[in-house]
Design an enzyme around this catalytic site. Structure first.
Site, PDB file in Angstrom:
ATOM      1  N   LYS A  25      46.908  80.725  68.619  1.00 59.52           N
ATOM      2  CA  LYS A  25      46.724  79.429  67.931  1.00 59.52           C
ATOM      3  C   LYS A  25      47.808  79.224  66.879  1.00 59.52           C
ATOM      4  O   LYS A  25      48.470  78.186  66.841  1.00 59.52           O
ATOM      5  CB  LYS A  25      45.350  79.365  67.220  1.00 59.52           C
ATOM      6  CG  LYS A  25      44.163  79.622  68.102  1.00 59.52           C
ATOM      7  CD  LYS A  25      42.850  79.469  67.343  1.00 59.52           C
ATOM      8  CE  LYS A  25      42.628  80.458  66.221  1.00 59.52           C
ATOM      9  NZ  LYS A  25      42.436  81.856  66.640  1.00 59.52           N
ATOM     10  N   ARG A 100      34.617  76.778  63.451  1.00 59.10           N
ATOM     11  CA  ARG A 100      34.300  78.111  63.985  1.00 59.10           C
ATOM     12  C   ARG A 100      32.799  78.294  64.170  1.00 59.10           C
ATOM     13  O   ARG A 100      32.384  79.366  64.617  1.00 59.10           O
ATOM     14  CB  ARG A 100      34.815  79.177  63.025  1.00 59.10           C
ATOM     15  CG  ARG A 100      36.145  79.815  63.454  1.00 59.10           C
ATOM     16  CD  ARG A 100      36.552  80.745  62.356  1.00 59.10           C
ATOM     17  NE  ARG A 100      37.425  81.811  62.679  1.00 59.10           N
ATOM     18  CZ  ARG A 100      38.733  81.804  62.394  1.00 59.10           C
ATOM     19  NH1 ARG A 100      39.309  80.732  61.903  1.00 59.10           N
ATOM     20  NH2 ARG A 100      39.448  82.867  62.621  1.00 59.10           N
ATOM     21  N   ARG A 139      50.762  92.626  64.816  1.00 58.51           N
ATOM     22  CA  ARG A 139      51.238  91.316  64.342  1.00 58.51           C
ATOM     23  C   ARG A 139      51.817  91.368  62.925  1.00 58.51           C
ATOM     24  O   ARG A 139      51.326  92.083  62.061  1.00 58.51           O
ATOM     25  CB  ARG A 139      50.039  90.369  64.390  1.00 58.51           C
ATOM     26  CG  ARG A 139      50.261  88.997  63.844  1.00 58.51           C
ATOM     27  CD  ARG A 139      49.232  88.056  64.366  1.00 58.51           C
ATOM     28  NE  ARG A 139      47.926  88.186  63.735  1.00 58.51           N
ATOM     29  CZ  ARG A 139      46.905  87.378  64.027  1.00 58.51           C
ATOM     30  NH1 ARG A 139      47.038  86.426  64.924  1.00 58.51           N
ATOM     31  NH2 ARG A 139      45.750  87.539  63.423  1.00 58.51           N
ATOM     32  N   ARG A 172      48.826  91.384  57.916  1.00 58.45           N
ATOM     33  CA  ARG A 172      47.597  90.896  57.278  1.00 58.45           C
ATOM     34  C   ARG A 172      46.614  92.038  57.078  1.00 58.45           C
ATOM     35  O   ARG A 172      46.503  92.905  57.929  1.00 58.45           O
ATOM     36  CB  ARG A 172      46.945  89.829  58.177  1.00 58.45           C
ATOM     37  CG  ARG A 172      47.407  88.439  57.885  1.00 58.45           C
ATOM     38  CD  ARG A 172      46.935  87.457  58.912  1.00 58.45           C
ATOM     39  NE  ARG A 172      45.483  87.458  59.155  1.00 58.45           N
ATOM     40  CZ  ARG A 172      44.873  86.561  59.925  1.00 58.45           C
ATOM     41  NH1 ARG A 172      45.582  85.604  60.503  1.00 58.45           N
ATOM     42  NH2 ARG A 172      43.581  86.596  60.128  1.00 58.45           N
ATOM     43  N   ARG A 183      35.758  90.528  63.829  1.00 52.61           N
ATOM     44  CA  ARG A 183      36.166  89.122  63.997  1.00 52.61           C
ATOM     45  C   ARG A 183      35.891  88.648  65.433  1.00 52.61           C
ATOM     46  O   ARG A 183      35.486  87.502  65.657  1.00 52.61           O
ATOM     47  CB  ARG A 183      37.650  88.963  63.626  1.00 52.61           C
ATOM     48  CG  ARG A 183      37.873  89.117  62.119  1.00 52.61           C
ATOM     49  CD  ARG A 183      39.284  89.555  61.779  1.00 52.61           C
ATOM     50  NE  ARG A 183      40.294  88.574  62.093  1.00 52.61           N
ATOM     51  CZ  ARG A 183      41.589  88.854  62.255  1.00 52.61           C
ATOM     52  NH1 ARG A 183      42.024  90.106  62.150  1.00 52.61           N
ATOM     53  NH2 ARG A 183      42.444  87.897  62.517  1.00 52.61           N
TER      54      ARG A 183
HETATM   55  P1  AMP Z   1      42.408  83.223  60.779  1.00 48.92           P
HETATM   56  O1  AMP Z   1      43.702  83.212  60.037  1.00 48.92           O
HETATM   57  O2  AMP Z   1      42.124  81.943  61.486  1.00 48.92           O
HETATM   58  O3  AMP Z   1      42.279  84.433  61.678  1.00 48.92           O
HETATM   59  O4  AMP Z   1      41.263  83.366  59.675  1.00 48.92           O
HETATM   60  C1  AMP Z   1      41.225  84.491  58.806  1.00 48.92           C
HETATM   61  C2  AMP Z   1      39.844  84.611  58.176  1.00 48.92           C
HETATM   62  O5  AMP Z   1      39.578  83.421  57.385  1.00 48.92           O
HETATM   63  C3  AMP Z   1      38.679  84.688  59.161  1.00 48.92           C
HETATM   64  O6  AMP Z   1      38.456  86.000  59.636  1.00 48.92           O
HETATM   65  C4  AMP Z   1      37.531  84.175  58.289  1.00 48.92           C
HETATM   66  O7  AMP Z   1      37.136  85.167  57.374  1.00 48.92           O
HETATM   67  C5  AMP Z   1      38.211  83.068  57.496  1.00 48.92           C
HETATM   68  N1  AMP Z   1      38.125  81.752  58.178  1.00 48.92           N
HETATM   69  C6  AMP Z   1      39.165  81.008  58.670  1.00 48.92           C
HETATM   70  N2  AMP Z   1      38.730  79.863  59.206  1.00 48.92           N
HETATM   71  C7  AMP Z   1      37.392  79.876  59.073  1.00 48.92           C
HETATM   72  C8  AMP Z   1      36.346  78.978  59.453  1.00 48.92           C
HETATM   73  N3  AMP Z   1      36.613  77.818  60.096  1.00 48.92           N
HETATM   74  N4  AMP Z   1      35.055  79.314  59.136  1.00 48.92           N
HETATM   75  C9  AMP Z   1      34.771  80.450  58.501  1.00 48.92           C
HETATM   76  N5  AMP Z   1      35.693  81.367  58.124  1.00 48.92           N
HETATM   77  C10 AMP Z   1      37.000  81.089  58.409  1.00 48.92           C
END
Ligand code: AMP
Length: 233
Positions: A25, A100, A139, A172, A183
């Protein structure tokens, strides 16, 4: 090769990129945003920024993010609501990592309906879980832009440096195998049902091969949506 006439790029599309962590994404959205002139809203990037700035939302989100759990719907929806009101979203946007949960999807639909808008398309990126482990644990990201790289699958031009700014890349904190498993569990349990919520708008895009092949499929899918929208005008 798909040919899309220029006006198609100017249509105001509201698109969701939905897929597990590591499905591409965050790699595809910056490429697609340029082509279709859309804003790119990554809730992960926005939350990491809130944590780095130690805002009220950031303080509440930090511990959950560190453990790989989802942040409360209210916090994320609040952040997205502010972002969507900004001028750069008027031409349309790509939501990356949001919604999500089905609750977030319902709140998003409600938010958009106040302006007589709706989601046009959900690009569902599908990848086998074991490949995601390889992708995510290797990554590296460029925090200010959200651009991501991988030494094998998407190497930067200079090792350890962002292609555009030459700034250092970082790993990260939540890109470990253990946190990824948490996750992925959250994805299968809470995020996959969002596909059912938007069932008529979902386009499945296999995302288990290279960045270019995946990009081609996403562009084709969005090109088709843009052409459909043009037909409605
Ligand atoms: P990502 O960068 O999209 O992998 O998001 C990193 C972390 O941010 C996730 O593991 C969640 O802890 C939090 N997060 C990001 N987007 C959301 C969302 N839409 N709802 C809830 N938590 C989120």
């Amino acid at each position: 090769m798909l040919k899309i006439s220029l006006p198609a790029f100017n249509l105001h599309s509201r698109v969701i990129f939905l897929g597990p962590p590591g499905s591409g994404k965050g790699t595809q959205a910056p490429l697609i945003r340029q082509l279709f002139r859309l804003a790119h809203l990554s809730t992960g990037d926005m939350l990491r920024d809130a944590v780095a700035r130690d805002t009220a939302h950031g303080k509440k989100a930090k511990a959950l993010m560190d453990e790989g759990h989802l942040v409360n719907d209210e916090i994320v929806v609040d952040i997205v609501q502010d972002a969507i009101r900004a001028d750069d979203c008027k031409r349309g946007f790509i939501l990356d990592g949001f919604p999500r949960t089905v609750r977030q999807a319902e709140l998003l639909d409600e938010m958009l309906s106040h302006h007589n808008h709706a989601i046009d398309c959900v690009i569902s990126l599908t990848v086998d879980d074991e490949l995601l482990v390889q992708r995510v644990t290797g990554r590296l990201i460029h925090p200010p832009s959200g651009r991501s790289y991988h030494p094998l699958f998407n190497p930067p031009k200079c090792e350890g440096l962002d292609d555009v700014t030459n700034e250092p890349l970082v790993k990260r904190d939540d890109d470990t195998e253990e946190k990824l498993r948490t996750r992925l569990h959250a994805f299968h349990e809470k995020t996959a049902p969002v596909l059912q919520h938007y069932k008529d708008k979902v386009v499945q895009v296999p995302a288990d091969d290279g960045v270019q092949q995946i990009g081609e499929r996403v562009r084709e899918a969005l090109g088709r949506i843009a052409q459909q929208k043009m037909g409605e005008y």
